[in-house]
Design an enzyme around this catalytic site. Structure first.
Site, PDB file in Angstrom:
ATOM      1  N   GLY A 107      19.171   9.538 -34.422  1.00 57.64           N
ATOM      2  CA  GLY A 107      18.895  10.313 -33.405  1.00 57.64           C
ATOM      3  C   GLY A 107      19.499  10.300 -32.441  1.00 57.64           C
ATOM      4  N   ALA A 108      20.183   8.861 -31.864  1.00 56.88           N
ATOM      5  CA  ALA A 108      21.162   8.522 -30.744  1.00 56.88           C
ATOM      6  C   ALA A 108      21.893   9.040 -30.936  1.00 56.88           C
ATOM      7  CB  ALA A 108      21.073   6.461 -30.676  1.00 56.88           C
TER       8      ALA A 108
ATOM      9  N   GLY B 176       0.843  -1.308   0.304  1.00 62.37           N
ATOM     10  CA  GLY B 176      -0.264   0.253   0.043  1.00 62.37           C
ATOM     11  C   GLY B 176       0.734   1.073   0.211  1.00 62.37           C
ATOM     12  N   GLY B 177       0.638   1.811   0.901  1.00 66.75           N
ATOM     13  CA  GLY B 177       1.317   3.486   1.068  1.00 66.75           C
ATOM     14  C   GLY B 177       2.869   2.983   1.273  1.00 66.75           C
TER      15      GLY B 177
END
Ligand code: HXC
Length: 513
Positions: free
Chosen positions: A403-404, A169-170
């Site tokens: 692009g790399a 949970g939290g």
């Protein structure tokens, strides 16, 4: 006075008993240490000072008024790790399962504020069943108070989380907001909802280990950065990690004495294979370049097509980001972009210079990547490098395609120095694909299209599969022999030691999350 002293001693003894012998035995039987034992192994001898040992909860819900354990299930305080001030909290599973409620949270919040004001790292040793169910909304409020401070402290002081038991949970979100997570194999797990809830909602049957154990988070989700076979090794891991990191964002990382010598590394000459399509392990390049035994890999088993980690050059901390040609040819995909970006941002927060080894054929094509937003995720890495103001150096060992090339710490996005080995190929794409596109008509109309394609591929490779076009434009500062790399990097990092670079004035940027 004697009575008063006795009363105090009794209270201290009671607090130190935690949830009592039986629960401590149960903890040990699961190969888990108690909160106090963990702190004992973590801090330098006799340096730990506890804060809030006598704090209790204020609830009377569901009979809680008859059970008010001292400390409220968390040990908090400060001390030294390798001589450096560090704050630590350790949740005590023997007290109400280490569950977190109002008073427990207040103790952690107090510690976080001290750590922030005094500029020292905060370590959380987590072992908790989550929000204390009996205390209701104050438990949730307590978590939110911590999350808020985790966020405020982010980039100000290093925050490290070790998961040493269940975190449900939290209990998982505070670690998720910190800089690094470590998990202990077989005895720790993290999930937002446990296997029972999963079964009810989705009808999936899954064990706790499979759903959120150390192996799962190290390989599938990337939630944890490190895993260790036992708690003592995990604690040693925390100490090693701290040795690369400064106390806060205003300070330099610690350095260790270094006696220079012959910095030539002939082993580096034989690592990149003749055949550009043959893989090799970039770790060999890293290990032969940095100070001996200084490489400390982060996220080792996640997105293995990129390697990140800390190391030292001439005794000083650096962060390494390296494409890994041995896995998926070193291609950039969603996970490796996220992994790289997160690490770059950590280093930049804490003044740790960056060294990039580049051998990347581009971004991974395909519907899976496109539909899951390789565009947005790849942009994170681009953004993280572009924004980093620490000293930044790149060594192109082989492919720097498309692009790399731009993304992997090119000079265009602010790298300070860019070296290339003679094996570097800096081009828009690989020679085969490039020839197919730009010589399409010539190949199609040739008597023997296959031979023509090969001929054109060779022509393109001759022109672009080298570092010299980039060097002619100054995109590469120097083409070096691999064996010179260490010496060149030592000199360049030393030259960049006092680098000052500022981003434009702004509230904060908007990284493509
Ligand atoms: C109060 C808790 C507790 C909790 C455990 N205990 N979790 N008490 N609140 N959340 C107590 C148990 O009652 C038990 O008390 C003792 O701790 C040890 O627990 P066991 O169940 O005996 O231990 P174990 O078998 O090891 O199982 C551990 C566990 C399980 C897996 C953590 O206890 C569990 O599932 N707990 C609930 C987890 C959970 O759902 N938490 C709430 C999440 S909601 P006794 O007296 O018998 O020894 C949440 C919301 C926050 O956290 C949202 C913020 C974003």
């Amino acid at each position: 006075m004697n009575d008063k002293l006795k009363q105090l001693e009794e209270k201290i003894a009671l607090a130190k008993q935690g949830g009592g012998e039986k629960r401590i035995e149960a903890q040990h039987s699961k190969n888990k240490l108690t909160a106090r034992e963990r702190i004992h192994f973590l801090m330098d001898e006799d340096t730990f000072e506890e804060i809030g040992m006598l704090v209790t909860h204020r609830s009377s819900n569901f009979g809680l008024d008859k059970n008010k354990p001292l400390g409220d299930g968390v040990v908090t305080g400060y001390g030294k790790i390798n001589g450096r001030l560090t704050y630590v909290f350790a949740q005590d599973f023997t007290i109400m399962g280490g569950s977190l409620a109002e008073a427990h949270a207040e103790k952690i919040v107090k510690l976080m504020e001290l750590a922030m004001k005094n500029g020292a790292p905060l370590i959380g040793l987590n072992d908790s069943g989550g929000a204390r169910i009996q205390e209701g909304v104050v438990s949730l409020g307590g978590y939110a108070d911590i999350f808020y401070r985790n966020t405020l402290a982010s980039g100000v002081i290093p925050q490290l989380s070790a998961i040493m038991g269940p975190c449900a949970g939290g209990a998982v979100y505070s670690p998720a907001l910190t800089d690094f997570i470590m998990m202990v194999e077989q005895s720790s797990y993290m999930f937002v909802t446990g296997p029972n809830v999963v079964k009810t909602v989705t009808h999936e049957e899954v064990s706790a280990e499979e759903l959120g154990g150390a192996h799962t988070h190290a390989t599938k989700s990337g939630v944890t950065h490190f895993t260790y076979p036992n708690e003592v090794e995990c604690i040693n891991g925390l100490k090693s990690l701290l040795s690369y990191i400064p106390q806060n964002c205003e300070e330099e990382p610690p350095s260790i004495d270094y006696q220079g010598g012959d910095e030539t590394r002939t082993q580096l000459n034989g690592i990149v294979p003749e055949n550009p399509n043959q893989p090799y392990d970039i770790r060999e390049v890293i290990l032969n370049t940095v100070d001996e035994q200084s490489f400390y890999e982060v996220h080792k088993d996640f997105a293995e097509n990129i390697v990140v980690g800390f190391a030292r050059m001439g005794g000083r901390s650096i962060g390494i980001v390296a494409n890994q040609p041995a896995v998926l040819a070193g291609v950039l995909d969603i996970n490796s972009s996220n992994k790289g970006a997160r690490f770059v941002r950590f280093c930049d927060c804490f003044n740790i210079p960056l060294l990039v080894f580049e051998d990347v054929p581009g971004f991974l094509p395909g519907t899976d990547q496109e539909w899951n937003a390789i565009i947005t995720n790849g942009a994170k890495l681009l953004y993280a490098f572009s924004e980093a103001t620490v000293p930044r150096i790149t060594v192109i060992t082989r492919k720097a395609y498309g692009g790399a090339y731009d993304v992997m710490n090119s000079k265009h996005i602010g790298a300070d120095m860019n070296f290339a080995w003679p094996t570097a190929e800096i081009a828009v794409m690989g020679a085969k694909g490039a020839a197919e596109i730009i010589f399409k008509n010539e190949i199609r109309s040739a008597d023997n299209p296959k031979d023509k394609w090969k001929e054109k591929e060779a022509e393109y490779a001759e022109m672009f599969a080298n570092p010299y076009n980039a060097a002619a434009r100054g995109y590469v500062d120097e083409v070096i022999r691999p064996d010179q790399s260490r010496e060149k990097l030592l000199k360049a990092f030393s030259m960049l030691k006092n680098k000052v670079d500022k981003l434009p004035q702004k509230k904060h940027g908007n990284i493509p999350l």
